[in-house]
Design an enzyme around this catalytic site. Sequence first.
Site, PDB file in Angstrom:
ATOM      1  N   GLU A  20       0.838  -1.196   0.000  1.00 15.83           N
ATOM      2  CA  GLU A  20       0.000   0.000   0.000  1.00 15.83           C
ATOM      3  C   GLU A  20       0.875   1.249   0.000  1.00 15.83           C
ATOM      4  O   GLU A  20       2.104   1.160   0.080  1.00 15.83           O
ATOM      5  CB  GLU A  20      -0.956  -0.023   1.200  1.00 15.83           C
ATOM      6  CG  GLU A  20      -1.873  -1.244   1.173  1.00 15.83           C
ATOM      7  CD  GLU A  20      -2.910  -1.263   2.282  1.00 15.83           C
ATOM      8  OE1 GLU A  20      -2.977  -0.282   3.046  1.00 15.83           O
ATOM      9  OE2 GLU A  20      -3.654  -2.244   2.377  1.00 15.83           O
ATOM     10  N   ARG A 194       0.083   8.877   2.211  1.00 22.25           N
ATOM     11  CA  ARG A 194      -1.259   9.435   2.095  1.00 22.25           C
ATOM     12  C   ARG A 194      -1.295  10.958   2.167  1.00 22.25           C
ATOM     13  O   ARG A 194      -2.074  11.597   1.467  1.00 22.25           O
ATOM     14  CB  ARG A 194      -2.164   8.853   3.188  1.00 22.25           C
ATOM     15  CG  ARG A 194      -2.547   7.412   2.951  1.00 22.25           C
ATOM     16  CD  ARG A 194      -3.400   6.909   4.084  1.00 22.25           C
ATOM     17  NE  ARG A 194      -3.823   5.527   3.828  1.00 22.25           N
ATOM     18  CZ  ARG A 194      -4.496   4.790   4.706  1.00 22.25           C
ATOM     19  NH1 ARG A 194      -4.824   5.307   5.873  1.00 22.25           N
ATOM     20  NH2 ARG A 194      -4.844   3.552   4.414  1.00 22.25           N
TER      21      ARG A 194
END
Length: 490
Positions: A20, A194
């Site tokens: 991720e 992120r």
Amino acid sequence: MTMGASFDHGEDGSLHLAREGGHSHHRIVHAADMTGREIERALLKAVVNNPNITMFEHHFAIDLLTTEDVSNIYCHGVDTLNTDTNEVVRFISRVTLLASGGAGHIYPTTTNPHVATGDGIAMAHRASAVISNMEFVQFHPTALADEGLPIKPHTRENAFLISEAVRGAGGILYNQAMERFMPQYDSRGELAPRDVVARSIDDQLKKRNERYVLLNISHRTKEEILYHFPNIAAECLKYGLDITKSPIPVVPAAHYMCGGVQAKLHGETPIMGLYVAGEVACTGLHGANRLASNSLLEALVFAQRAVEPSLDYMIRSNIDIDESVKWPFPVVPTVLGVSQLNEVKHITALTRMKLQKIMWDYVGIVRSIDCLKIAEKSLADLELEWEDHLFRFGWRPYMVNLEVCELRNLFSCANLVVSSALARQESRGLHYIVDFPNLVESQRLPTIIFPSSPLKSTWSTQLVHKLFADPVCLCDNPNENKGGTLVGQA
């Protein structure tokens, strides 16, 4: 896994590991695109099947019950509101563990469930716990943008999450002109952390005056997409979008609170008998920017770690059920008429939306000192205006209902975020402020908010059972016919 959680395996029979954003290796054990749901399913089943555990569902925690001496504050349990029966229920216990999640609903759009109103953080703050790192609010870069779907959903309580794993599996971000933009912001492209991806999307939206960007995974085979992302594919298909053929409209949304109740490595807080685990806690594990999927690890590891010291404390401490009446019971507002109560709920709902708009407009992904000061004043004015409206309709500070209690907690958490953001005069991780765009090594320290000063406290920062100094209470017995119930625990 020993409790029955089922995770994906590769062709060789070993656990399949996903990669991720921000990760350098494939390291995430997962259950398709519903890992958290699978872990929760297994844990809930184990709880239900354990005869030593009693679940009290639909009980909203109002405030912690505390006492103090010269050197310590002690937690003796919690007051709750049974939202099915509208009855106050008091739980007395030698050990209390908060696992109440985050505060995503201080913003108008969040991936959090509707119960994530910062209740645990606010309760602990009112009880004089130390709060830390509240400026580090993570915005997930890719929540489903409903307005970009062929069929528009009805209003959602929370945004639908498009997993980080979609980008990990090769998903590419485009603006609405189908121009790939991430490489111009970060050499890691879509696999940047992120905070970088969220700020990049935010910049694109502002520059192009658009409401969402596009995430495309359709270059992968249909079989791969449906195998790894069945839940995302099904949700999008409900609204006319086939992700095996078309890009997904996405937009950032509030997702995770890295800050919270300051805790040690075994979930201990400075309040004796009070422990924390999960998103409500600030253990330092996430620093200024949580990596994808680490929240599940933290919740499981620190909940387990808290067991031994809490048992030790329970053995050493005493409990006196007879002393449980030393705290006045919160009052359910049965004395208010239906029209008055409806007006209270209406004003509270409007105020909640105003609070969320202030936070999104002035305390969002990219911040400034001027905007934070506007937010600080706007929140203070809004809270006073709300209180004034409620009290004019007969509300009293010691009264409780679900909507009012949730908004008290949202005000408390919103103010904690703003105060923490103003205190950090650098940009680090999730906190990006245009006045101080660089990281300052000397500020590699947590932001600490110590217990409330009585001189500066507002309604949202005070324990309900300490609000009975209101003169109206003198002619209204708070324990008479209010349905207060005591539950004693060993």
